[in-house]
Write a protein that holds these residues in place. Structure first.
Motif, short mmCIF file in Angstrom:
data_model
loop_
_atom_site.label_atom_id
_atom_site.label_comp_id
_atom_site.label_asym_id
_atom_site.label_seq_id
_atom_site.Cartn_x
_atom_site.Cartn_y
_atom_site.Cartn_z
N ARG A 58 0.89 -1.05 0.09
CA ARG A 58 0.17 -0.05 0.06
C ARG A 58 1.24 0.91 0.16
NH1 ARG A 58 -2.82 -3.64 -0.45
NH2 ARG A 58 -5.36 -4.11 0.05
N ALA A 61 2.34 4.87 1.32
CA ALA A 61 1.56 5.80 2.22
C ALA A 61 1.33 7.14 1.49
CB ALA A 61 3.27 6.04 2.90
N LEU A 77 -0.30 5.94 5.32
CA LEU A 77 -1.39 4.76 6.01
C LEU A 77 -2.16 5.18 6.78
CD1 LEU A 77 -1.25 1.72 4.24
CD2 LEU A 77 -0.21 0.76 6.34
N ALA A 100 -6.18 1.66 6.62
CA ALA A 100 -5.64 0.82 5.56
C ALA A 100 -4.74 0.10 5.47
CB ALA A 100 -5.44 1.97 4.56
N ALA A 101 -4.48 0.33 6.58
CA ALA A 101 -2.89 -1.09 6.97
C ALA A 101 -4.09 -2.39 7.49
CB ALA A 101 -2.28 -0.10 7.99
N SER A 129 5.02 4.08 8.38
CA SER A 129 4.79 4.83 6.79
C SER A 129 4.96 6.33 7.81
CB SER A 129 2.99 4.76 7.63
OG SER A 129 2.55 5.77 5.71
#
Length: 692
Positions: free
Chosen positions: A612, A614, A616, A620-621, A656
Motif C-alpha cells: 500500500r 503511504a 497509511l 488501510a493498514a 508509514s
C-alpha cells in the motif's frame, strides 16, 4: 495555460503538412474531419497546393485568417522547428504532433524533444506528442489522427474515454469496445509525452460531461502524484477507471538488499496506486473493454448480492460457483417467489440460480415474467445471467425485449450482465437499454466482480494526512541497534535488547533479560545476518552463550570478512504468535510503499505479501493485513489463537510515518515482527540508506 479544451474541443483545426492524398499521413486528418462533418474550420496548410481535398489550402500558417485553436503537425522532424515557430506567431493554443525522431531515438532525440517542449511552453502551447497517433472526439467530429484503423471501423459516440500511451493499443481498444456495442467519447494517445501526459488527459476527462468511464493504458508515469490526483478526481466525480499497466523498470540497487524491495519489483507501486485511487486493474485488453463497456450500462452496484438467471442448469451451477469464489452473496429466493416461478414453468429451477430452462423458447413471455418475479422478490445488487443463443435469433429475442426493457426501467440501479451470443448491432442495442453482453458467462461474472469492487471504492478517498517534517538519518552506517532505536522512536514496538561487546557482557544481559536468549551479530554491513552465520537461537545458560559467542563471530569472519562487527545484540527468545514481516521500499514513481506479509525468513519463498502507498491510515493498514492469503493464520484458523491485528496495524502506520519523515531511507524492514494475541514485537530491523 492549463486547460486542454483547445486540444479536445477545438473550434478550428489547422493541418500543417496537409496532403491532397487522403491515404497519406498528412491527408488523413483532413479526410477524417470532412467525413465526420466537423463543424469548425478545417485549415489545410500546404505551400504547393491551392486546394486540399476540396478545401482551400494556405501556403503557410501565417496566411490563415482568424484564430487557430489546434494545429496538427504532420511534417518531418527537420521541419518541425519552423512549424512550431509559426504556431507561436499565430498564437495557436494546442498542437498534436505526429512527427517522430525525438526521445524514442536516443540522447540526441531527447535533447531535441526537450528544446521543442521548452519552446512550446514559452509560446503558451500545449503539446500532444511528439510521435503521437493523435486523438479522436467523435461527438464533436474532431479527428486529429492518422490512424489507419478508421478505414475499417469508424467510432460511434459513447461514454467510454480511452487515454493511452500507445497509439496502436488505443485504436485496438476502441475496436474491442465497438465489438461490445460501446462507443467512445474520446480517444487520446500521448506518444512521447513531451508535455501532455496520460495523467493530464485523465484529469481533463474527469470533468468532461460526455465521458462516463475511462479506460487507460500505461507503460509508465513520470509523476506518480499527478497520476494519483487524476485518478482520485475521477473517483470523486463518480467516473470509474479501468487501467492496464505493462512494462518493467529497475528499482534501484539498494532496494534489492531487502526482501521488501525484491518482492516489490517495478510493479507494486502501480498496483498500490490503482488500489488506493479505486481504479480497477485489468489483466488483458479484452477484460478492460468488457468492464469499461459494462460500466456504461448503468450505475455501479453498492453491494454484493447477486441474482443468477440462466436458460441452462449447468450454466447456473457454474455461475454460482464463480460467484461464491468471488465473495458474492447468492441468496435463495423466498418460497413465495419460488412458487410464482413454478407457476410459470413447473419444472424450472427456482432457488437462485433461477433456471428458466429452454422451455422459455416455446412460451414467448415466460422469460420476462420469471425475470420480473425474481427481481421483485430478490432485492439483488446485480443480475448475472446466461442467455446462450437467445440474442442471436430475433424470433426468440424480440418477444423478450419488452419485458427486458420493463425490468431495466423498474430496477435501474441493478446492473444486468449476460453471457450470450449476439451480433454487434444487438449488443449495442442491449447496451443502450442498460444490458451488458459478454461472449462467455465467466466474463460476465468477472465484470460483476470488477463493478462490485468499483462500487465499493466510490465512497473512499485518499488520506489527506499532513506530511511530517523531514528528518535526517544519523550519519554513518546503521547497525540493528541503531535501526531499532530510530524505529522505536517512531512508534514501532521491539522486544527488549542489550548491546554486548564481549561474551561476559552478553551473559550479564541475558541474566537481566531472562533465559533463554537470542544472540545476533551487530554489523552495519549485514542486512541478512543469518546468511552470514550471525544468529544463535535458544541459548539457555552462560556456558552455551559463551560458546555461541565464539563460534558465531568466527563464522561471520569466515563468511563475511569485509563486515565491520560492533559486538552483538542479546534479546529474549520469544515463542508463540505468528511471524510476519513489515517493510517499506521507496518506489521511484509513487514514493514510500508499505509491505505486509507472512513468513519471517521465508518471506521470499512464500511471497504472500501485499503493498500500500503511504500515508497509511489504520483502516488501510488493517485492509492490507487482511489482503494476504495467509490471513486466516492470524485470525484463529484451526483453533489457533487470534493475533492482535490492531497492534500490527499500528506498527504499519508508525512505519508509514517514519518513511515519510525520512526521505533518505530507501528501504526499511522489520522481519520478523512477532504478532501475539496481545500486542506484538519487532525482532529484527534494517534501514537502507538511499544511494546517490
Amino acid at each position: 495555460m492549463s486547460s486542454l479544451d483547445p486540444l479536445f474541443r477545438p473550434r478550428s483545426v489547422a493541418v500543417i503538412g496537409a496532403s491532397t492524398d487522403p491515404a497519406k499521413i498528412g491527408g488523413r486528418p483532413v479526410a477524417y474531419l470532412l467525413r465526420a462533418g466537423y463543424a469548425g474550420r478545417i485549415l489545410p496548410v500546404n505551400p504547393n497546393a491551392p486546394e486540399v481535398q476540396g478545401l482551400p489550402a494556405f501556403a503557410s500558417l501565417d496566411a490563415v485568417p482568424g484564430e487557430v485553436d489546434l494545429a496538427v503537425v504532420t511534417v518531418p522532424a527537420a521541419a518541425v522547428p519552423a512549424a512550431i515557430e509559426a504556431c507561436i506567431r499565430k498564437r495557436v493554443r494546442a498542437v498534436v504532433m505526429f512527427s517522430a525522431g525525438y526521445a524514442e531515438t536516443g540522447e540526441a532525440g531527447r535533447a531535441a524533444q526537450a528544446a521543442l517542449v521548452a519552446r512550446c511552453r514559452e509560446g503558451g502551447i500545449r503539446l500532444l506528442g511528439p510521435n503521437a497517433l493523435g486523438l479522436m472526439n467523435p461527438g464533436d467530429g474532431v479527428y486529429a489522427t492518422f490512424s489507419a484503423s478508421l478505414h475499417a471501423s469508424w467510432p460511434k459516440p459513447g461514454r467510454v474515454a480511452i487515454a493511452t500511451q500507445s497509439g496502436a493499443v488505443g485504436t485496438w481498444c476502441f475496436t474491442l469496445l465497438a465489438d461490445r456495442g460501446a462507443g467512445i467519447s474520446h480517444l487520446v494517445t500521448t506518444g512521447n509525452e513531451g508535455d501532455v501526459d496520460v495523467a493530464a488527459c485523465i484529469d481533463w476527462l474527469a470533468d468532461d460531461p460526455a465521458t462516463g468511464v475511462i479506460l487507460t493504458y500505461l507503460e509508465g508515469a513520470r509523476d506518480g502524484a499527478r497520476l494519483l490526483a487524476a485518478l482520485e478526481k475521477c473517483r470523486a466525480r463518480g467516473k470509474p477507471v479501468v487501467a492496464m499497466k505493462v512494462g518493467t523498470s529497475e528499482v534501484g540497487a539498494a532496494a534489492t538488499e531487502s526482501h521488501t524491495g525484491t518482492l516489490a519489483g517495478a510493479d507494486a507501486g502501480y498496483a498500490a496506486a490503482f488500489q488506493a485511487a479505486g481504479a480497477w486493474r485489468a489483466g488483458s485488453l479484452a477484460e478492460a473493454a468488457d468492464i469499461a463497456a459494462a460500466c456504461t450500462a448503468g450505475p455501479l452496484p453498492r453491494g454484493r448480492s447477486v441474482g443468477i438467471v440462466t436458460i441452462s442448469g449447468g450454466a447456473g451451477a457454474f455461475l454460482a460457483d464463480a460467484a461464491a469464489a468471488q465473495g458474492f452473496d447468492v441468496p435463495a429466493l423466498p418460497e413465495e417467489a419460488q412458487a410464482e416461478l413454478r407457476a410459470v414453468i413447473s419444472f424450472a429451477g427456482t432457488r437462485n440460480p433461477v433456471d428458466t430452462t429452454a422451455q422459455v423458447a416455446n412460451e414467448k413471455d415466460a422469460f420476462g415474467r420469471m425475470l420480473e418475479i425474481m427481481l421483485r422478490h430478490g432485492r439483488f445488487d446485480m443480475l448475472v445471467g446466461f442467455l446462450a443463443f437467445l440474442a442471436e435469433n430475433p424470433a426468440r429475442l424480440d418477444p423478450a425485449l419488452p419485458a427486458l426493457k420493463r425490468a431495466r426501467q423498474a430496477w435501474p440501479l441493478v446492473p444486468f450482465l449476460f453471457g450470450m451470443r449476439a451480433p454487434v448491432a444487438t449488443r449495442a442495442m442491449l447496451l443502450q437499454m442498460g444490458i451488458a453482453g459478454f461472449d462467455d458467462p465467466n466474463q460476465a461474472m468477472q465484470a460483476a466482480t470488477a463493478l462490485a469492487w468499483l462500487g465499493e471504492q466510490q465512497d473512499r478517498r485518499l488520506p489527506g494526512l499532513p506530511s511530517p517534517a523531514p528528518r535526517a538519518l544519523p550519519d554513518g552506517p546503521l547497525d540493528e541497534a541503531a535501526c531499532r532505536a530510530l524505529l522505536s522512536e517512531a512508534g514501532l514496538p521491539f522486544a527488549p535488547s542489550y548491546v554486548a561487546h564481549s561474551a561476559e557482557e552478553a551473559c550479564d544481559a541475558a541474566a537481566a533479560l531472562g533465559w533463554p536468549v537470542v544472540l545476533k551479530v551487530l554489523s552495519p554491513n549485514l542486512a541478512h545476518k543469518s546468511e552470514a552465520g550471525g544468529v544463535r537461537l535458544d541459548l539457555c545458560d552462560a556456558a552455551g552463550l559463551r560458546a555461541a559467542w565464539d563460534s558465531m563471530l568466527a563464522e561471520v569472519r569466515e563468511r563475511a570478512p569485509q563486515a565491520r562487527v560492533n559486538g552483538a545484540l542479546v534479546s529474549p527468545m520469544l515463542r508463540g504468535g505468528v511471524e510476519v514481516v513489515l517493510g517499506m521500499t521507496r518506489d521511484p514513481v509513487f514514493g514510500p510503499l508499505l509491505m505486509f506479509g507472512l513468513g519471517g525468513v521465508f518471506v521470499e519463498v512464500l511471497r504472500d505479501v501485499g503493498f500500500r502507498l503511504a500515508p497509511l491510515t489504520r483502516d488501510a493498514a488493517l485492509d492490507l493485513i487482511r489482503s494476504v492469503k495467509g490471513f486466516p493464520l492470524l485470525d484463529g484458523a484451526r483453533g489457533r489463537p487470534k493475533v492482535d491485528l490492531g497492534a500490527i496495524a499500528d506498527a504499519l502506520v508508525a512505519l508509514s510515518r517514519f518513511a515519510e519523515a525520512h526521505p533518505e531511507a530507501a528501504g526499511v524492514e522489520v522481519n520478523p515482527f512477532l504478532a501475539l494475541p496481545e500486542g506484538g514485537f519487532g525482532l529484527d530491523a534494517v534501514i537502507l540508506r538511499a544511494t546517490g
